[in-house]
Design a protein around this motif. Structure first.
Motif, PDB file in Angstrom:
ATOM      1  N   GLU A  91       0.814  -1.214   0.000  1.00  0.00           N
ATOM      2  CA  GLU A  91       0.000   0.000   0.000  1.00  0.00           C
ATOM      3  C   GLU A  91       0.849   1.267   0.000  1.00  0.00           C
ATOM      4  N   LYS A  92       1.997   1.213   0.649  1.00  0.00           N
ATOM      5  CA  LYS A  92       2.806   2.412   0.844  1.00  0.00           C
ATOM      6  C   LYS A  92       3.801   2.593  -0.298  1.00  0.00           C
ATOM      7  N   GLU A  93       3.962   3.836  -0.717  1.00  0.00           N
ATOM      8  CA  GLU A  93       4.872   4.129  -1.821  1.00  0.00           C
ATOM      9  C   GLU A  93       6.288   4.413  -1.321  1.00  0.00           C
ATOM     10  N   LEU A  94       6.405   5.158  -0.244  1.00  0.00           N
ATOM     11  CA  LEU A  94       7.718   5.551   0.257  1.00  0.00           C
ATOM     12  C   LEU A  94       8.287   4.491   1.186  1.00  0.00           C
ATOM     13  N   ALA A  95       9.595   4.281   1.092  1.00  0.00           N
ATOM     14  CA  ALA A  95      10.253   3.279   1.936  1.00  0.00           C
ATOM     15  C   ALA A  95      10.115   3.633   3.407  1.00  0.00           C
ATOM     16  N   VAL A  96      10.169   4.907   3.723  1.00  0.00           N
ATOM     17  CA  VAL A  96      10.039   5.338   5.121  1.00  0.00           C
ATOM     18  C   VAL A  96       8.675   4.944   5.660  1.00  0.00           C
ATOM     19  N   ASP A  97       7.639   5.141   4.865  1.00  0.00           N
ATOM     20  CA  ASP A  97       6.286   4.764   5.294  1.00  0.00           C
ATOM     21  C   ASP A  97       6.178   3.259   5.484  1.00  0.00           C
ATOM     22  N   ARG A  98       6.784   2.491   4.577  1.00  0.00           N
ATOM     23  CA  ARG A  98       6.735   1.027   4.708  1.00  0.00           C
ATOM     24  C   ARG A  98       7.444   0.566   5.976  1.00  0.00           C
ATOM     25  N   LEU A  99       8.590   1.172   6.281  1.00  0.00           N
ATOM     26  CA  LEU A  99       9.327   0.783   7.486  1.00  0.00           C
ATOM     27  C   LEU A  99       8.560   1.164   8.754  1.00  0.00           C
ATOM     28  N   ASN A 100       7.980   2.359   8.773  1.00  0.00           N
ATOM     29  CA  ASN A 100       7.187   2.765   9.932  1.00  0.00           C
ATOM     30  C   ASN A 100       5.983   1.847  10.115  1.00  0.00           C
ATOM     31  N   GLU A 101       5.334   1.517   9.024  1.00  0.00           N
ATOM     32  CA  GLU A 101       4.178   0.616   9.087  1.00  0.00           C
ATOM     33  C   GLU A 101       4.607  -0.754   9.585  1.00  0.00           C
ATOM     34  N   ALA A 102       5.768  -1.236   9.121  1.00  0.00           N
ATOM     35  CA  ALA A 102       6.267  -2.544   9.557  1.00  0.00           C
ATOM     36  C   ALA A 102       6.536  -2.541  11.056  1.00  0.00           C
ATOM     37  N   ARG A 103       7.083  -1.439  11.569  1.00  0.00           N
ATOM     38  CA  ARG A 103       7.320  -1.350  13.025  1.00  0.00           C
ATOM     39  C   ARG A 103       6.009  -1.412  13.806  1.00  0.00           C
ATOM     40  N   LEU A 104       5.002  -0.684  13.313  1.00  0.00           N
ATOM     41  CA  LEU A 104       3.708  -0.696  14.001  1.00  0.00           C
ATOM     42  C   LEU A 104       3.068  -2.081  13.980  1.00  0.00           C
ATOM     43  N   ILE A 105       3.153  -2.741  12.840  1.00  0.00           N
ATOM     44  CA  ILE A 105       2.599  -4.093  12.737  1.00  0.00           C
ATOM     45  C   ILE A 105       3.331  -5.021  13.693  1.00  0.00           C
ATOM     46  N   ARG A 106       4.653  -4.892  13.743  1.00  0.00           N
ATOM     47  CA  ARG A 106       5.458  -5.738  14.633  1.00  0.00           C
ATOM     48  C   ARG A 106       5.049  -5.521  16.090  1.00  0.00           C
ATOM     49  N   MET A 107       4.908  -4.272  16.495  1.00  0.00           N
ATOM     50  CA  MET A 107       4.502  -3.983  17.883  1.00  0.00           C
ATOM     51  C   MET A 107       3.123  -4.570  18.182  1.00  0.00           C
ATOM     52  N   LYS A 108       2.228  -4.450  17.232  1.00  0.00           N
ATOM     53  CA  LYS A 108       0.864  -4.963  17.428  1.00  0.00           C
ATOM     54  C   LYS A 108       0.877  -6.466  17.666  1.00  0.00           C
ATOM     55  N   TRP A 109       1.611  -7.203  16.817  1.00  0.00           N
ATOM     56  CA  TRP A 109       1.598  -8.651  16.927  1.00  0.00           C
ATOM     57  C   TRP A 109       2.437  -9.132  18.107  1.00  0.00           C
ATOM     58  N   GLU A 110       3.488  -8.393  18.483  1.00  0.00           N
ATOM     59  CA  GLU A 110       4.236  -8.760  19.692  1.00  0.00           C
ATOM     60  C   GLU A 110       3.362  -8.592  20.930  1.00  0.00           C
ATOM     61  N   SER A 111       2.529  -7.529  20.932  1.00  0.00           N
ATOM     62  CA  SER A 111       1.654  -7.307  22.077  1.00  0.00           C
ATOM     63  C   SER A 111       0.595  -8.400  22.204  1.00  0.00           C
ATOM     64  N   ARG A 112       0.370  -9.134  21.131  1.00  0.00           N
ATOM     65  CA  ARG A 112      -0.583 -10.249  21.178  1.00  0.00           C
ATOM     66  C   ARG A 112       0.069 -11.537  21.655  1.00  0.00           C
ATOM     67  N   GLY A 113       1.351 -11.470  21.952  1.00  0.00           N
ATOM     68  CA  GLY A 113       2.022 -12.618  22.555  1.00  0.00           C
ATOM     69  C   GLY A 113       2.789 -13.505  21.599  1.00  0.00           C
ATOM     70  N   LEU A 114       3.036 -13.064  20.370  1.00  0.00           N
ATOM     71  CA  LEU A 114       3.804 -13.891  19.448  1.00  0.00           C
ATOM     72  C   LEU A 114       5.294 -13.801  19.786  1.00  0.00           C
ATOM     73  N   GLU A 115       5.997 -14.886  19.525  1.00  0.00           N
ATOM     74  CA  GLU A 115       7.409 -14.966  19.878  1.00  0.00           C
ATOM     75  C   GLU A 115       8.249 -14.082  18.966  1.00  0.00           C
ATOM     76  N   LYS A 116       9.208 -13.374  19.592  1.00  0.00           N
ATOM     77  CA  LYS A 116      10.049 -12.448  18.833  1.00  0.00           C
ATOM     78  C   LYS A 116      10.951 -13.180  17.845  1.00  0.00           C
ATOM     79  N   ARG A 117      11.457 -14.341  18.217  1.00  0.00           N
ATOM     80  CA  ARG A 117      12.367 -15.057  17.317  1.00  0.00           C
ATOM     81  C   ARG A 117      11.654 -15.498  16.043  1.00  0.00           C
ATOM     82  N   VAL A 118      10.396 -15.898  16.174  1.00  0.00           N
ATOM     83  CA  VAL A 118       9.621 -16.316  14.998  1.00  0.00           C
ATOM     84  C   VAL A 118       9.294 -15.093  14.139  1.00  0.00           C
ATOM     85  N   LEU A 119       8.940 -13.986  14.790  1.00  0.00           N
ATOM     86  CA  LEU A 119       8.651 -12.767  14.042  1.00  0.00           C
ATOM     87  C   LEU A 119       9.893 -12.269  13.307  1.00  0.00           C
TER      88      LEU A 119
END
Length: 129
Positions: A91-119
């Motif tokens: 969805e995102k055109e700029l690399a900065v936006d993609r990286l920021n979005e990836a960080r937010l997604i990572r935080m969301k799924w880590e908060s749900r209890g998924l293992e960091k090594r698998v992520l």
């Protein structure tokens, strides 16, 4: 109210007889159907391409999760993470936006209890840039 430049004239082509003829014979519907069919063909092509990419992604994620020893009960959550990461990166055109979005997604799924090594492994499998 909109202002037009000095000397601008507004012209409208109006053919009431042609409109009535098209409307009564149904040719306006045929023209609309042709336009819609052309658009639909593009959507079908894009959908088929995305479906192939998603199938390959799903197989790779399943194989990785099996290698890492993730239980079948938790696999849908990791699949959801990988799919969301892939979809948002598209969805995102700029690399900065993609990286920021990836960080937010990572935080969301880590908060749900998924293992960091698998992520971490999924991050390598589904890059965002």
């Amino acid at each position: 109210m909109a202002r037009f430049p000095v000397g601008y004239t507004w012209t409208v082509e109006w053919d009431p007889e042609g409109w009535v003829r098209d409307y009564t014979t149904g040719t306006h519907l045929e023209a609309a159907a042709r336009r819609l069919e052309a658009k639909l063909e593009k959507v079908r092509d894009r959908g088929a391409a995305n479906e192939a990419v998603l199938e390959a992604l799903e197989r790779r994620v399943t194989r990785l999760l099996s290698e890492l020893g993730v239980s079948r009960e938790h696999m849908p959550f990791y699949h959801g993470y990988a799919l969301e990461r892939w979809a948002r990166a598209r969805e995102k055109e700029l690399a900065v936006d993609r990286l920021n979005e990836a960080r937010l997604i990572r935080m969301k799924w880590e908060s749900r209890g998924l293992e960091k090594r698998v992520l971490d492994e999924l991050d390598r499998l589904v890059p965002v840039s």
